[in-house]
Design a protein around this motif. Structure first.
Motif, short mmCIF file in Angstrom:
data_model
loop_
_atom_site.label_atom_id
_atom_site.label_comp_id
_atom_site.label_asym_id
_atom_site.label_seq_id
_atom_site.Cartn_x
_atom_site.Cartn_y
_atom_site.Cartn_z
N VAL A 55 0.84 -1.18 0.00
CA VAL A 55 0.00 0.00 0.00
C VAL A 55 0.88 1.25 0.00
CG1 VAL A 55 -1.75 1.33 1.23
CG2 VAL A 55 -1.90 -1.17 1.15
N LYS A 56 1.89 1.29 0.88
CA LYS A 56 2.82 2.42 0.89
C LYS A 56 4.14 2.00 1.50
CE LYS A 56 1.42 4.46 5.31
NZ LYS A 56 1.05 5.72 5.99
N TYR B 90 1.66 2.91 -3.26
CA TYR B 90 1.57 2.04 -4.43
C TYR B 90 0.09 1.83 -4.74
CZ TYR B 90 6.36 1.08 -2.97
OH TYR B 90 7.67 1.20 -2.59
N GLY B 91 -0.24 1.70 -5.99
CA GLY B 91 -1.64 1.55 -6.32
C GLY B 91 -1.86 0.84 -7.64
N ASN C 209 -0.26 -0.28 -13.21
CA ASN C 209 0.60 -0.22 -12.03
C ASN C 209 0.53 1.14 -11.34
OD1 ASN C 209 1.89 1.30 -13.96
ND2 ASN C 209 3.90 0.38 -13.68
N ARG C 210 -0.66 1.71 -11.29
CA ARG C 210 -0.89 3.01 -10.65
C ARG C 210 -2.35 3.12 -10.29
NH1 ARG C 210 1.42 6.29 -15.14
NH2 ARG C 210 2.30 4.26 -15.62
N LYS C 211 -2.66 4.00 -9.34
CA LYS C 211 -4.05 4.21 -8.98
C LYS C 211 -4.61 5.44 -9.68
CE LYS C 211 -7.35 4.93 -5.24
NZ LYS C 211 -7.59 5.19 -3.81
N MET D 292 1.31 9.59 -10.57
CA MET D 292 -0.15 9.58 -10.53
C MET D 292 -0.68 8.97 -9.24
SD MET D 292 -0.94 8.70 -14.54
CE MET D 292 -2.69 9.02 -14.42
N THR D 293 -0.07 7.89 -8.79
CA THR D 293 -0.54 7.25 -7.56
C THR D 293 -0.44 8.19 -6.38
OG1 THR D 293 0.11 5.05 -8.36
CG2 THR D 293 -0.17 5.31 -5.99
N ASN D 294 0.60 9.02 -6.35
CA ASN D 294 0.80 9.95 -5.24
C ASN D 294 0.28 11.35 -5.54
OD1 ASN D 294 2.49 8.40 -3.06
ND2 ASN D 294 3.32 7.78 -5.05
#
Length: 706
Positions: free
Chosen positions: A223-224, A255-256, A334-336, A464-466
């Motif tokens: 998750v992080k 991470y997402g 590989n991103r949220k 993008m995830t962050n």
């Protein structure tokens, strides 16, 4: 017009202006007062205290942070949207949790609830026109939105598929924001994306495959990075062109994942079309899905060479070469990404189209890595009328290509926001799609057999995830002489990245900076990446769909304050160094024959023969004009990059790429001493161009200039 309506109309205009740069990190709790029209009236805190129908939520806000700091914040100047649950809504929430009183909630519960309902930007209901608010709430989560019709035929907004904004009380303005009363308490799920898929019985077939192939565990593992400490890194001060700026490291290292999922009904339809049968049992379903995966991945031009390998068998579903595992992996980014609006470039509010994309000429497109090694998915928003096919204008599709050469409709991405099925989790989000998503022969050799243009902010998933892509007030410049290094700068932050933060990236003796977007900068989509120092910078290239000869191009803006770099592909130097101080109107390129005309009229007046001739001359010099569909703006006027002598593309190398391997691009400083602004080297966008595209001029044709 009464005073309340006048005040509400002005605040709605203010909200629209604030929407120009929706960002959690870019909005100050106490922004510059010059940015807001000030009324003599209530603050958000007064609104809560003065209305007994919201007393329960007021008590929750008072207990948040244990020191009342959130209520203090709502008493200060700022620009907030507060979604205010009624007392009845709070009591319903308590009953559903088996509680009878707010006193039974912990202080942490109150803090989470208060922050869930507060957004650090102003939104009227008319601005809630996508499937999520563009700004995260104070917990860093995005709220899903949907427009529906109530029993009286009125348009109402639903949050998270459940909480309805009161039509009669909506958009009530206070000095520091907009209040939106709602009839349910909003909750955001802390479940993993795998848990959300497990709980959705409409996607049970996909989840069975997710579990059987072992990918479920991967989606719950990270998750992080708790070891990442942003406090360990100081601010970085730098100069780009004449702008003196400051950058911070990212706040988090999360991470997402984003998953595109076919509902069971889509699979059942495809089974019928292909004559695949299943007895309805779990094993029968898996065998049917396995056969479906084989249909796509056993093709000789896809992974046909792996058919005879032991891992290909149904008994080895978790093996790396198994077609069903590959099938599932290709559905996952590989991103949220929490809403469809973020799958393609940010919508510029004044231009009403994707940032920097002339949408009458080109559909906005982004490309993303998937969990299937060495593959990408193409996401496209439909805007060009003559190439709609069966598509729906302004909707977004997976792996679509509909032009004069190929007509492949792709899969429509459903932007549904539901209450029964939660789509947004702590480490991921999922979207329904209406057709099969697969790295098929058609996708590999037709859909993706094209020029792949990627903004650098989409190459690195961590951005993008962050929540760092295209964040900041893009219609506002900072003071060029004094960097805004406040804890929360009013126009948003620039970021720099510590070594090891970005996967597939290594560097030394430099700072890697992501500058926040500016609509008037000569940068595609407004943002840009810069390297400063005695740099030696390497990053993993995005994958190409098939092996062959490819050109790798870099789009950038040349400036006399920039430097020179030697380019390497897989460790091998590529030609002479790239000098970013040179322009297209210099003798090294077109010279005085280039007419600087950002209206693009001069270019448009050229004949196709003249364009093809010039393109071939430039290609021989390792350069191309920028794309005709790219531009920047200042207010409501478009300035097209194709007519600017500074904004163009350089060919970094022309190489054979093995699509089954990782490849790396390296930039090493080649400037004399500290040239310009500390050897500044700009990375705006990357192009991967197959020979089927760049080689057309051998026949006297013109590569499309979009």
């Amino acid at each position: 017009m009464n005073m309340k309506n006048l005040k509400q109309n002005i605040l709605t205009l203010m909200a629209a202006a604030a929407l120009v740069a929706p960002t959690l990190t870019g909005c100050s709790d106490e922004p510059d007062g010059d940015n807001f029209f000030t009324f003599t009236g209530e603050m958000a805190s007064d609104y809560l205290r003065n209305r007994s129908e919201f007393s329960d939520f007021t008590e929750i806000v008072n207990r948040a942070n244990q020191q009342g700091s959130i209520m203090d914040m709502l008493s200060s100047y700022g620009h907030y949207t507060c979604f205010v649950p009624t007392n009845e809504a709070v009591q319903t929430y308590l009953r559903e949790r088996g509680l009878t009183s707010i006193s039974q909630l912990s202080d942490d519960d109150c803090d989470t609830l208060a922050r869930t309902h507060l957004v650090n930007n102003m939104y009227s209901t008319i601005d809630m026109n996508t499937d999520m608010l563009p700004t995260a709430n104070l917990n860093g989560r995005y709220l899903g939105t949907a427009d529906t019709i109530d029993a009286n035929g009125r348009s109402v907004i639903i949050l998270e598929g459940l909480a309805r904004i009161d039509f009669d009380l909506k958009d009530d303005t206070v000095e520091n924001g907009i209040m939106q009363p709602i009839d349910r308490v909003i909750e955001k799920s802390n479940s993993s994306i795998a848990d959300l898929l497990r709980n959705d019985d409409r996607v049970s077939l996909f989840f069975q495959a997710l579990r059987a192939t072992g990918i479920e565990e991967e989606l719950t593992a990270m998750v992080k990075d708790d070891s990442y400490d942003p406090q360990a890194y100081p601010k970085y001060y730098y100069t780009s062109d004449f702008w003196k700026e400051v950058a911070w490291v990212p706040d988090t290292k999360k991470y997402g994942y984003t998953v595109f999922v076919e509902p069971d009904t889509v699979y059942q339809r495809k089974f019928r079309e292909l004559g695949i049968t299943t007895d309805g049992s779990q094993e029968g379903n898996l065998r049917a899905l396995y056969q479906l995966a084989c249909h796509y991945y056993d093709h000789p031009n896809v992974f046909g060479d792996d058919v005879s390998k032991p891992g290909h068998a149904f008994e080895n579903l978790s093996d790396s070469v198994n077609p069903l595992k590959r099938f599932v992996q290709y559905h996952i980014l590989n991103r949220k990404v929490s809403g469809t609006a973020d799958l393609t470039p940010l919508i510029h509010k004044k231009m009403n189209e994707a940032f920097g994309v002339e949408t009458t000429l080109a559909n906005p497109v982004d490309w993303y890595h998937t969990l299937l090694p060495h593959t990408m998915i193409k996401i496209e928003q439909l805007t060009v009328v003559q190439y709609l096919g069966k598509g729906v204008r302004y909707e977004r599709y997976v792996n679509r290509r509909y032009d004069d050469q190929f007509q492949f409709e792709g899969a429509l991405i459903d932007k549904k926001v539901e209450s029964e099925y939660v789509h947004d989790g702590i480490n991921g989000h999922f979207f329904y799609v209406d057709d099969i998503v697969a790295f098929s022969n058609d996708v590999k050799n037709k859909v993706q057999n094209m020029r792949i243009r990627m903004d650098f902010s989409t190459i690195f998933p961590e951005v993008m995830t962050n929540d760092m892509r295209l964040k900041g007030n893009y219609d506002q410049d900072d003071d060029s002489g004094t960097p805004d290094d406040a804890t929360v700068p009013k126009n948003g932050r620039n970021f720099y990245f510590p070594e090891g933060y970005l996967d597939g990236v290594s560097f030394s003796n430099c700072h890697l900076v992501l500058r926040r977007p500016h609509q008037n900068f000569w940068s595609w989509q407004g943002d840009e990446w810069n390297i400063f120092g005695e740099y030696d910078f390497t990053f993993r290239l995005p994958p190409v769909p098939y092996s062959g000869d490819w050109q790798i191009r870099l789009g950038f803006c040349g400036l006399k304050t920039r430097g020179v770099a030697q380019i390497y592909f897989d460790g091998i130097p590529q030609g002479i160094p790239l000098d970013m101080t040179q322009y297209l109107n210099e003798e090294a390129f077109i010279g005085s024959r280039f007419v600087n005309d950002e209206t693009a009229k001069n270019y448009d007046d050229m004949t196709d023969e003249e364009k093809a001739k010039e393109q071939k001359v430039l290609k021989n010099l390792g350069a191309y004009r920028a794309g005709r569909s790219t531009y920047h703006t200042n207010g409501s006027t478009k300035y097209y990059f194709i007519g600017n002598f500074r904004t163009f593309r350089r060919v970094l190398c022309q190489v054979h790429i093995d699509a089954n391997k990782d490849h790396y691009l390296r930039f090493r400083v080649a400037s004399d001493s500290k040239q310009g602004n500390d050897n500044e080297f700009m990375l705006d966008y990357l192009e991967l161009v197959p020979k089927t595209v760049y080689g057309v001029d051998q026949d006297g044709k013109l590569e499309d200039d979009l």
